[in-house]
Design a protein around this motif. Structure first.
Motif, mmCIF file in Angstrom:
data_model
loop_
_atom_site.group_PDB
_atom_site.id
_atom_site.type_symbol
_atom_site.label_atom_id
_atom_site.label_comp_id
_atom_site.label_asym_id
_atom_site.label_seq_id
_atom_site.Cartn_x
_atom_site.Cartn_y
_atom_site.Cartn_z
ATOM 1 N N ALA A 19 0.691 -1.260 0.222
ATOM 2 C CA ALA A 19 -0.028 0.118 -0.061
ATOM 3 C C ALA A 19 0.822 1.424 0.004
ATOM 4 C CB ALA A 19 -0.479 -0.112 1.228
ATOM 5 N N ALA A 20 1.842 1.231 0.372
ATOM 6 C CA ALA A 20 3.195 2.447 0.677
ATOM 7 C C ALA A 20 2.893 2.842 -1.121
ATOM 8 C CB ALA A 20 4.176 1.496 1.434
ATOM 9 N N PRO A 21 3.643 3.810 -0.875
ATOM 10 C CA PRO A 21 4.636 4.456 -2.318
ATOM 11 C C PRO A 21 5.515 3.849 -2.715
ATOM 12 C CG PRO A 21 4.221 6.744 -0.681
ATOM 13 C CD PRO A 21 3.799 5.456 -0.241
ATOM 14 N N LEU A 22 5.503 3.494 -3.860
ATOM 15 C CA LEU A 22 7.298 2.527 -4.448
ATOM 16 C C LEU A 22 7.967 2.804 -5.160
ATOM 17 C CD1 LEU A 22 5.904 -1.061 -5.714
ATOM 18 C CD2 LEU A 22 6.848 -0.993 -3.681
ATOM 19 N N PHE A 23 8.861 3.152 -5.150
ATOM 20 C CA PHE A 23 9.980 3.594 -6.381
ATOM 21 C C PHE A 23 10.990 2.530 -6.560
ATOM 22 C CE2 PHE A 23 8.834 6.476 -2.897
ATOM 23 C CZ PHE A 23 9.251 8.065 -2.839
ATOM 24 N N VAL A 24 10.696 2.989 -8.144
ATOM 25 C CA VAL A 24 11.835 1.594 -8.605
ATOM 26 C C VAL A 24 12.775 1.267 -9.642
ATOM 27 C CG1 VAL A 24 10.581 -0.896 -10.509
ATOM 28 C CG2 VAL A 24 9.090 0.320 -8.052
ATOM 29 N N ASP A 25 14.117 0.828 -9.363
ATOM 30 C CA ASP A 25 15.045 1.923 -9.722
ATOM 31 C C ASP A 25 15.720 0.245 -10.545
ATOM 32 O OD1 ASP A 25 17.593 1.856 -10.088
ATOM 33 O OD2 ASP A 25 18.328 2.490 -9.001
ATOM 34 N N PRO A 26 15.086 0.700 -12.031
ATOM 35 C CA PRO A 26 15.031 -1.052 -12.883
ATOM 36 C C PRO A 26 16.871 -0.776 -13.333
ATOM 37 C CG PRO A 26 14.154 1.691 -14.065
ATOM 38 C CD PRO A 26 14.919 1.025 -13.142
ATOM 39 N N VAL A 27 17.703 0.025 -12.700
ATOM 40 C CA VAL A 27 19.523 -1.350 -12.284
ATOM 41 C C VAL A 27 19.351 -1.808 -14.027
ATOM 42 C CG1 VAL A 27 20.739 -2.865 -11.575
ATOM 43 C CG2 VAL A 27 18.594 -2.795 -10.223
ATOM 44 N N SER A 28 19.752 -1.885 -14.946
ATOM 45 C CA SER A 28 20.413 -2.537 -16.263
ATOM 46 C C SER A 28 19.075 -2.519 -16.899
ATOM 47 C CB SER A 28 21.189 -2.833 -16.242
ATOM 48 O OG SER A 28 20.767 -4.509 -15.807
ATOM 49 N N THR A 29 18.879 -2.518 -18.399
ATOM 50 C CA THR A 29 18.378 -3.203 -19.292
ATOM 51 C C THR A 29 17.737 -4.537 -19.203
ATOM 52 O OG1 THR A 29 19.999 -1.837 -20.843
ATOM 53 C CG2 THR A 29 18.448 -2.202 -21.622
ATOM 54 N N VAL A 30 18.765 -4.994 -19.364
ATOM 55 C CA VAL A 30 18.521 -6.549 -19.207
ATOM 56 C C VAL A 30 17.379 -6.649 -17.456
ATOM 57 C CG1 VAL A 30 19.231 -8.963 -17.877
ATOM 58 C CG2 VAL A 30 20.648 -7.424 -19.635
ATOM 59 N N LYS A 31 18.003 -5.902 -17.097
ATOM 60 C CA LYS A 31 17.304 -6.717 -15.411
ATOM 61 C C LYS A 31 15.427 -5.819 -15.047
ATOM 62 C CE LYS A 31 20.684 -7.907 -12.726
ATOM 63 N NZ LYS A 31 21.609 -7.353 -12.434
ATOM 64 N N ALA A 32 16.037 -4.860 -15.986
ATOM 65 C CA ALA A 32 13.859 -4.193 -16.686
ATOM 66 C C ALA A 32 13.313 -4.334 -17.259
ATOM 67 C CB ALA A 32 15.091 -2.367 -17.416
ATOM 68 N N GLU A 33 13.867 -5.533 -18.252
ATOM 69 C CA GLU A 33 13.062 -6.091 -18.505
ATOM 70 C C GLU A 33 11.805 -7.331 -17.835
ATOM 71 O OE1 GLU A 33 12.262 -7.717 -21.939
ATOM 72 O OE2 GLU A 33 14.489 -7.487 -22.691
ATOM 73 N N LYS A 34 12.022 -7.200 -15.952
ATOM 74 C CA LYS A 34 11.388 -7.453 -15.005
ATOM 75 C C LYS A 34 10.302 -6.822 -15.213
ATOM 76 C CE LYS A 34 15.318 -9.636 -12.820
ATOM 77 N NZ LYS A 34 15.712 -9.463 -11.721
ATOM 78 N N LEU A 35 10.269 -5.455 -15.122
ATOM 79 C CA LEU A 35 9.294 -4.480 -14.734
ATOM 80 C C LEU A 35 8.355 -4.521 -15.501
ATOM 81 C CD1 LEU A 35 11.657 -1.138 -13.742
ATOM 82 C CD2 LEU A 35 10.375 -3.904 -11.955
ATOM 83 N N GLN A 36 8.640 -4.746 -16.687
ATOM 84 C CA GLN A 36 7.541 -5.134 -18.369
ATOM 85 C C GLN A 36 6.300 -5.502 -17.140
ATOM 86 O OE1 GLN A 36 7.891 -4.130 -20.839
ATOM 87 N NE2 GLN A 36 10.006 -4.606 -22.127
#
Length: 307
Positions: free
Chosen positions: A158-175
């Motif tokens: 429920a809390a505000p989420l701050f997301v760091d994609p870290v790298s292009t490869v890791k950012a894939e997980k956020l799709q």
């Protein structure tokens, strides 16, 4: 944990690493022993963000995994010194604490690296479910976490989420997982990947940011390298030029910026003020030989942002 300057606390969910860096004195010779210097330090995106947040006076918990080895004691000792609360971290008695080894050539460029981050897979949705009561401050997610754990946090926090994609490869997980994200801090390539828009000019920059907002993100801080940071929320955009800085070490800029964005949010700063504080923190970070600049503080960030 004492609530410094009445700031609410924050929880960082992510990785902690022991970084072992080797730098050769002369150009590297393959398959040979190269004289040089070897240094050990603490790293990991989640830990680095937590370290910067402590320097900014934010009470901080770190939800991470450590092994049953001597490196775990180094992590615990350091967190204790910095005031990062590690009491809710996952202990894996037969696990190896995450370690990153890199070898740099004499020109300072990285020649090769080995990353042993297997233990991060133990940070499962079940583990985060067991910490649900803690997850009501601001929550920072580093994309080193398994995708299913990021999905759990997005759906149950429920809390505000701050997301760091870290790298292009890791950012894939956020799709497909951005619907409940408060703040996303991508670079240009990560933003293109997550928005589906190639950024070539000012118009496509606005389109990419809007595409991310349309997925549910409330605030986007898009790092454009030397061109500054483009910030956007529904109905408002802001372009902040980079702060002039004496570059000594570029590795910690993104982690410092994320920490500053969390601090800005907790301190009630608006989009433009948050963006200015983020670029100021990044500039302070790169001026230190160390990944984390010990002179990072609310005072130094505000002074730099005001310039």
């Amino acid at each position: 944990m004492s609530n410094e300057k009445n700031l609410p606390y924050a929880v960082v969910c992510g990785g902690v690493n022991i970084d072992i860096g080797a730098h050769s004195f002369a150009p590297l010779r393959d398959r040979d022993s190269n004289p040089g210097r070897v240094e050990l330090s603490l790293g990991g995106v989640g830990r680095n963000i937590a370290h910067n947040m402590r320097l900014l006076g934010v009470p901080t918990y770190l939800l991470t995994a450590v092994g049953g080895d001597s490196r775990a004691s180094q992590v615990e000792e350091s967190c204790k010194e910095l005031g990062i609360d590690l009491s809710h971290a996952l202990r894996v008695p037969d696990g190896r604490t995450s370690t990153y080894v890199f070898v740099g050539d004499s020109d300072g460029d990285m020649a090769v690296a080995v990353s042993d981050m297997e233990i991060c897979e133990k940070l499962t949705p079940d583990y985060f479910a067991s910490q649900k009561e803690l997850l009501d401050g601001a929550v920072v997610v580093d994309a080193n976490l398994p995708r299913k754990s990021i999905a759990y946090l997005v759906e149950h926090c429920a809390a505000p989420l701050f997301v760091d994609p870290v790298s292009t490869v890791k950012a894939e997980k956020l799709q497909g997982l951005l619907s409940h994200v408060h703040t996303l801090k991508p670079n240009r390539i990560e933003a293109e990947l997550l928005s589906g828009v190639k950024i070539t000019d000012n118009a496509t920059l606005h389109q990419a940011a809007q595409a991310l907002l349309d997925q549910g993100v409330q605030r986007v801080f898009l790092s454009l390298g030397g061109d500054g940071v483009f910030a956007a929320q529904q109905g408002e955009t802001h372009l902040e030029p980079i702060c002039k800085a004496e570059l000594r070490n570029a590795t910690g800029a993104g982690d410092a910026m994320m920490a500053s964005l969390v601090w800005s949010f907790l301190a009630g700063r608006d989009l433009a003020e948050s963006c200015a504080a983020g670029t100021a923190a990044a500039a302070i970070a790169v001026e230190s030989e160390e990944t984390i600049n010990p002179s990072m503080s609310v005072e130094t960030v505000l002074a730099r942002a005001a310039k």
